[in-house]
Design a protein around this motif. Sequence first.
Motif, PDB file in Angstrom:
ATOM      1  N   UNK A 121      68.570 -47.411 -24.165  1.00 25.86           N
ATOM      2  CA  UNK A 121      68.059 -47.208 -25.513  1.00 25.86           C
ATOM      3  C   UNK A 121      67.347 -45.860 -25.526  1.00 25.86           C
ATOM      4  N   UNK A 122      67.451 -45.138 -26.632  1.00 27.45           N
ATOM      5  CA  UNK A 122      66.726 -43.885 -26.747  1.00 27.45           C
ATOM      6  C   UNK A 122      67.213 -42.846 -25.764  1.00 27.45           C
ATOM      7  N   UNK A 172      78.534 -44.953 -25.464  1.00 23.49           N
ATOM      8  CA  UNK A 172      78.645 -43.502 -25.373  1.00 23.49           C
ATOM      9  C   UNK A 172      77.236 -42.942 -25.218  1.00 23.49           C
ATOM     10  N   UNK A 173      77.058 -42.058 -24.243  1.00 19.47           N
ATOM     11  CA  UNK A 173      75.789 -41.374 -24.049  1.00 19.47           C
ATOM     12  C   UNK A 173      76.008 -39.883 -24.303  1.00 19.47           C
ATOM     13  N   UNK A 174      74.913 -39.136 -24.223  1.00 19.12           N
ATOM     14  CA  UNK A 174      75.009 -37.688 -24.324  1.00 19.12           C
ATOM     15  C   UNK A 174      74.073 -37.059 -23.294  1.00 19.12           C
ATOM     16  N   UNK A 175      74.421 -35.827 -22.921  1.00 21.48           N
ATOM     17  CA  UNK A 175      73.560 -35.015 -22.054  1.00 21.48           C
ATOM     18  C   UNK A 175      73.329 -33.687 -22.757  1.00 21.48           C
ATOM     19  N   UNK A 176      72.068 -33.307 -22.883  1.00 21.82           N
ATOM     20  CA  UNK A 176      71.690 -32.029 -23.477  1.00 21.82           C
ATOM     21  C   UNK A 176      71.317 -31.077 -22.340  1.00 21.82           C
ATOM     22  N   UNK A 192      74.198 -42.490 -27.432  1.00 22.73           N
ATOM     23  CA  UNK A 192      74.708 -41.995 -28.695  1.00 22.73           C
ATOM     24  C   UNK A 192      75.305 -43.126 -29.539  1.00 22.73           C
ATOM     25  N   UNK A 193      76.003 -44.055 -28.885  1.00 21.22           N
ATOM     26  CA  UNK A 193      76.628 -45.142 -29.645  1.00 21.22           C
ATOM     27  C   UNK A 193      76.758 -46.373 -28.763  1.00 21.22           C
ATOM     28  N   UNK A 194      76.594 -47.545 -29.402  1.00 22.78           N
ATOM     29  CA  UNK A 194      76.802 -48.805 -28.704  1.00 22.78           C
ATOM     30  C   UNK A 194      75.514 -49.520 -28.363  1.00 22.78           C
ATOM     31  N   UNK A 195      75.515 -50.826 -28.555  1.00 25.07           N
ATOM     32  CA  UNK A 195      74.346 -51.645 -28.243  1.00 25.07           C
ATOM     33  C   UNK A 195      74.311 -52.084 -26.793  1.00 25.07           C
ATOM     34  N   UNK A 208      68.048 -33.643 -20.937  1.00 28.76           N
ATOM     35  CA  UNK A 208      67.788 -35.036 -21.289  1.00 28.76           C
ATOM     36  C   UNK A 208      69.115 -35.757 -21.516  1.00 28.76           C
ATOM     37  N   UNK A 209      69.102 -37.065 -21.264  1.00 30.31           N
ATOM     38  CA  UNK A 209      70.242 -37.918 -21.573  1.00 30.31           C
ATOM     39  C   UNK A 209      69.779 -39.027 -22.507  1.00 30.31           C
TER      40      UNK A 209
END
Length: 666
Positions: free
Chosen positions: A316-317, A349-353, A362-365, A358-359
Amino acid sequence: MLAAVAQFTRNCPTIVCYLWLFLLGVPFTPQSGVAQRMPLYKQTVHAPEIPSNLDWLNTDRKLSLSDLHGKVVLLDFWTYCCINCQHVLPKLAHLEEKYGDALVVVGVHSAKFQDEGASENIRQAILRHNIQHPVVNDRQFQVWKSYAVRAWPTMVLIDPDGYVVSTESGESAPDKFDPWIAGLIEHFDEQGMLDRTPLNLTKEKDLAPDNLLAFPSKIRVDEAGDRLFIADSNHDRIVVANRATGEVLQLIGSGESGLSDGSFSEARFNHPQGMELIGDVLYIADTQNHVLRAADLENESVTTVAGTGEQGGYGHGSGRALDTPLASPWDLVWDGERLYIAMAGPHQLWYYDPTDERVGVWAGTGQEDLIDAPLLDAALAQPSGVTYDGRNWIFFADSEVSAVRGAQTDDGGLVNTVIGHGLFEFGDIDGDRLKARLQHPLGVSYHDGLIYVADTYNNKIKVVDPGERTSQTWAGTGIGGLKDGPKAKARFDEPGGIDVAEDGTVYIADTNNHAIRVIDPDSGEVRTLALTGLTKMMPQKESIDTSNAMTLSKQTVSATTRTLDIDMTFPDGFKLNAAGGLQLMLEGASANQDDLFTTHLPASVPVTLEAGASELIVSFSFVYCRVDNEGLCYFGDQVARVPLVWAEDGSAPNTIPLTITVDHTE
């Protein structure tokens, strides 16, 4: 996968299921001594025997539970598509190493997907996941039903007297069973009922040839640099090659499994998969290490940029990248602002900046399902491939629901399904969104308004139109195999990765064929890319391993300067790959380094023998390929001992003949 199989329990008769759950669901009651480490159970439920008509793999003979009497037995019910099942495998390997021959793990493969039921495909999965224990193909769910299993993965612990101790489902089952196994071994050993006799089974890896590539899973095209980046997953490295000629330019990773940063030759990966190039940095989803890596192509160095190396859960977050555990990152794509991650383990789906390091999610419970909704309310199911449309959609292969879906790149956006219907809705059907079916797709690539899909378990490449929401077969017959030629007649074997160049050329990581396939956009012809120069880039061995050396005929010598006449005999249909060549290594003699590599046979190699040496040892490392398809190649590695007898009269021949016969087993 636990929640996902609720629908599947319809196949188990209700009364039988609940009877078994009652009998097997005995609670753990700690007592003193041995009982502190194993559950309190009564020997009232004898473990049902495994039917004798099933196929066995990773063993040279069929087994039965009666054969294993006297050993602790752990049945692992799995299906090779399942990420939770894959997460369990390292834990099982730990138990096997810890308890040795007192414990036997038996994999019971009960296939979810049709393609997974074929024994040959299970064999490939055994090799891909480096499984060491025997596996039985339970394609008709006979064993599954007899043990009232309801979910993948499920484990059943059986004592040395053949009685069920307990059953557990989920990734934590091996951890729970660890102390119980220790207690059973101690207890039955004290009773004189424990059998530690080794089974000495022949494993699939003992019979398989060493391929030039080993289960390549993903591929990325760099048109500016005219390069291909190939995730050579089971060799734990990335191969960088010229996309036109196949010449190998760089190797990223030592080829040894592990997690360590450093130079390209020092860094270690563990089954790397998806990649994305941003500038001169190649980002890599290091899947089984549960981290993201960054390979600086100019400085030839690798660093870890996200993940702790420990498997995480659903998130989360967001958080600091190097402090946040990841779970089986599978593929990557860049939209100019974020690096999106197909995080297969938590079904998100996650993201990396890379700027803020930071990671985040992005989508999905984290629920495994097919539910379209706003990004953080949607349910995904093992996303395994991602691509970007260049505007505002990340399309992804949601493998466990056999779907192609899209997630918007705007905060507060949506997840929508293009093609796909649910966890147990799959097949090989072209058509519109209501009719079309895929089967466990793993790779996607957006090009010119269309999504090219590696429809993995259908052994096809399909084209999905996200606007019209249609799916059509584009290449492949659907029959597993390796065949070049017109795309409609070509054959693939569980292709896992795909990328389309700007000119329309399609590159495919044909995973079970250990090959890279290329489809010409104009002619529609499929060819297998021949990689060249890989042998010369391999690190030189410090010494020769002679444990499996063959001994050739004794040779009489009278002077230290001699010529080795080298030749090799290959099986019918194979030949030395001239570009890959033959690399020699000597003990008992020395030679000019340039003379120790040859691209043709027979070859003559000038050497200087060590005076008085009793034997010459020669290591042969070579690449050999099919005569009819030089893109399908294998490594060979053989060692020969040549006993030497020194003649005093100087009459010995000036040459030492060395002819090696190459064995090949498919």
